[in-house]
Scaffold this active site. Structure first.
Site, short mmCIF file in Angstrom:
data_model
loop_
_atom_site.label_atom_id
_atom_site.label_comp_id
_atom_site.label_asym_id
_atom_site.label_seq_id
_atom_site.Cartn_x
_atom_site.Cartn_y
_atom_site.Cartn_z
N TRP A 20 0.82 -1.22 0.00
CA TRP A 20 0.00 0.00 0.00
C TRP A 20 0.85 1.26 0.00
O TRP A 20 0.32 2.36 0.00
CB TRP A 20 -0.95 -0.01 1.19
CG TRP A 20 -0.27 -0.34 2.47
CD1 TRP A 20 0.34 0.54 3.32
CD2 TRP A 20 -0.11 -1.63 3.04
NE1 TRP A 20 0.88 -0.13 4.38
CE2 TRP A 20 0.61 -1.48 4.24
CE3 TRP A 20 -0.50 -2.93 2.66
CZ2 TRP A 20 0.96 -2.56 5.06
CZ3 TRP A 20 -0.15 -3.99 3.47
CH2 TRP A 20 0.56 -3.80 4.65
N ARG A 21 2.17 1.08 0.03
CA ARG A 21 3.03 2.26 -0.05
C ARG A 21 3.42 2.57 -1.48
O ARG A 21 4.17 3.51 -1.74
CB ARG A 21 4.29 2.06 0.81
CG ARG A 21 3.98 2.13 2.28
CD ARG A 21 5.22 2.10 3.13
NE ARG A 21 4.88 2.29 4.54
CZ ARG A 21 5.60 1.85 5.55
NH1 ARG A 21 6.72 1.18 5.32
NH2 ARG A 21 5.22 2.07 6.80
N GLU A 33 -5.63 0.63 5.71
CA GLU A 33 -5.76 1.14 7.08
C GLU A 33 -6.81 0.37 7.87
O GLU A 33 -6.61 0.07 9.04
CB GLU A 33 -6.10 2.63 7.07
CG GLU A 33 -4.96 3.54 6.62
CD GLU A 33 -3.72 3.42 7.50
OE1 GLU A 33 -3.83 2.96 8.65
OE2 GLU A 33 -2.63 3.77 7.02
N LEU A 76 -9.59 -12.93 9.90
CA LEU A 76 -8.87 -11.70 10.26
C LEU A 76 -9.39 -11.09 11.56
O LEU A 76 -8.70 -10.32 12.21
CB LEU A 76 -8.99 -10.69 9.11
CG LEU A 76 -8.03 -9.50 9.13
CD1 LEU A 76 -6.58 -9.94 9.27
CD2 LEU A 76 -8.20 -8.64 7.89
N TYR A 116 -8.11 7.94 14.16
CA TYR A 116 -6.82 7.48 13.63
C TYR A 116 -6.89 7.27 12.11
O TYR A 116 -6.07 7.81 11.36
CB TYR A 116 -6.36 6.17 14.31
CG TYR A 116 -5.33 5.51 13.43
CD1 TYR A 116 -4.04 6.02 13.39
CD2 TYR A 116 -5.67 4.49 12.54
CE1 TYR A 116 -3.10 5.52 12.51
CE2 TYR A 116 -4.75 3.98 11.66
CZ TYR A 116 -3.47 4.50 11.64
OH TYR A 116 -2.56 4.02 10.74
N ASP A 134 -1.76 6.10 16.61
CA ASP A 134 -2.08 4.70 16.88
C ASP A 134 -1.19 4.20 18.03
O ASP A 134 -0.50 5.00 18.67
CB ASP A 134 -1.87 3.86 15.62
CG ASP A 134 -0.41 3.67 15.31
OD1 ASP A 134 0.41 4.51 15.78
OD2 ASP A 134 -0.06 2.71 14.63
N CYS A 188 11.21 1.05 17.86
CA CYS A 188 10.72 1.34 19.20
C CYS A 188 9.59 0.37 19.54
O CYS A 188 8.45 0.76 19.78
CB CYS A 188 10.24 2.79 19.27
SG CYS A 188 9.99 3.41 20.94
N CYS A 195 17.20 0.36 20.62
CA CYS A 195 17.60 1.75 20.87
C CYS A 195 18.96 2.10 20.27
O CYS A 195 19.20 3.25 19.90
CB CYS A 195 17.61 2.03 22.37
SG CYS A 195 15.99 1.79 23.15
N CYS A 198 18.33 3.50 16.92
CA CYS A 198 17.23 4.44 16.79
C CYS A 198 17.75 5.83 16.43
O CYS A 198 18.71 6.32 17.04
CB CYS A 198 16.45 4.52 18.11
SG CYS A 198 15.10 5.70 18.05
N CYS A 204 16.26 10.86 23.51
CA CYS A 204 15.10 10.14 24.02
C CYS A 204 15.12 10.16 25.55
O CYS A 204 16.04 9.66 26.17
CB CYS A 204 15.11 8.70 23.50
SG CYS A 204 13.80 7.68 24.19
#
Length: 349
Positions: A20-21, A33, A76, A116, A134, A188, A195, A198, A204
DNA sequence: CAAACGTGGTA
DNA sequence: TTACCAAGTTT
């Protein structure tokens, strides 16, 4: 670099390639979504692919029957998503002439689309400046800022919304929203976040204060109730009986065998003395050829203890019109709950 | 607002 | 094996 800049730079280099990207078609964004609500990418991706194959356009989805949509959705979970999706597709076709709505308020008003999802579609498909929040976003923002307000109370949510709006990239809201979620999904993570790698680890708060494992804070969790299902796997010649579940309970719209639910675990010998049993078979004495328990089925708020009872009936016998008499070989055409599907696979495949 | 609403993966 | 919880929404 600040939070937003670091995040977007990281996303541009490191994001996963997901089906979907590769599109900005609001129909596809919407579909992805809704499928991904409370659902992991690993679990939802195949459903997304099958949906766009079966329903390449919104009109195709709107033209399908609800049973067909539910069958594709089978397994699902949260089946109201499928029914709302189908309803909204018909609504868009009829009210907007098939043109996907392009304002936040109009998108939000679609069935099955909450804050959302409306923000996600508005930002990703239309580049509108709405922060999508989300579970990933709560986690990233909570850890990055150290905000320990609970994420499941009205007050806490409001504080996180302010944070999210503060960090939102007004110019690239779609990329920004996906970047925060992507970071939450692959770096994350809830347990043992990465980390070291990240892009935000130099500023952070939770990493500095060693409070990663304590954030985000959540208040409550609903307790699980027990339910006791007795499914009647009836053989009547080459037929069996099923019915479609109605609203006001789990699995609305899905099919299943005739069901006798009891308030507690009881034996088969007791069950046949039950009023529902005698009502169902109305005078006829069915032959029980066997029965089996299946593993307890867990839902977020339920534990279902189930027994399948195999019964032989004369070929010409009919149950009340609440039940459909169908050919056994056609049983897999109907959308059924996972619990029933597992039994069918063992029994009939 | 709290509870209902599925399923599967992970520790 | 229990507990958590995942690109949430509805009532």
């Amino acid at each position: 670099m600040d939070f937003t800049t670091s995040l977007i730079k990281w996303y541009e280099n490191d994001h996963r390639l997901l089906p979907w990207r590769e599109t900005s078609d609001p129909y596809f964004i919407w579909l992805s979504e809704v499928i991904l609500q409370q659902t992991r990418i690993d679990q939802g991706t195949n459903y997304y692919i099958r949906f766009i194959e079966h329903f390449p356009t919104l009109k195709d989805l709107a033209s399908a029957s609800e049973d067909e949509v539910l069958k594709l959705w089978q397994g699902l979970g949260y089946y109201s998503r499928a029914r709302n999706l189908h309803f909204a597709a018909k609504f868009i076709l009829n009210s907007y002439n098939g043109q996907f709505p392009d304002t936040y308020d109009a998108i939000l008003s679609l069935k099955g689309v909450g804050e959302y999802t409306a923000s996600a579609i508005a930002s990703i498909a239309f580049n509108l400046p709405y922060a999508a929040i989300d579970g990933n976003v709560y986690r990233v923002l909570s850890r990055f800022t150290g905000l320990d307000a609970p994420i499941d109370t009205g007050e806490g949510k409001k504080m996180f919304r302010e944070l999210a709006n503060h960090f939102l990239d007004q110019k690239n809201p779609g990329i920004y929203n996906q970047a925060v979620m992507e970071l939450g999904a692959v770096v994350c993570t809830p347990q043992s976040p990465d980390c070291k790698n990240c892009p935000l680890n130099d500023s952070c708060v939770a990493l500095r204060d060693k409070t990663i494992s304590m954030l985000p804070v959540k208040i409550g969790r609903t307790v699980q109730r027990n339910r006791y299902f007795n499914y009647l796997d009836i053989t009547s010649g080459s037929h069996t009986f099923i019915h479609q579940r109605k609203g006001g309970d789990i699995w609305h719209g899905l099919f299943e065998f005739p069901l006798i639910e009891t308030v507690a675990e009881i034996g088969v010998d007791e069950l046949i003395l039950n009023k529902e049993w005698s009502d169902l078979f109305d005078g006829i004495k069915p032959v029980i050829t066997g029965w089996e328990r299946v593993p307890v089925h867990l839902l977020s708020h339920l534990k279902i203890y189930t027994r399948f009872i195999r019964i032989d009936l004369p070929e010409e016998f009919d149950l009340s019109e609440k039940y459909r008499k169908v050919l056994k070989k056609d049983i897999f055409k109907f959308a059924v709950p996972r619990l029933v599907e597992r039994y069918l696979i063992n029994r009939y495949e």
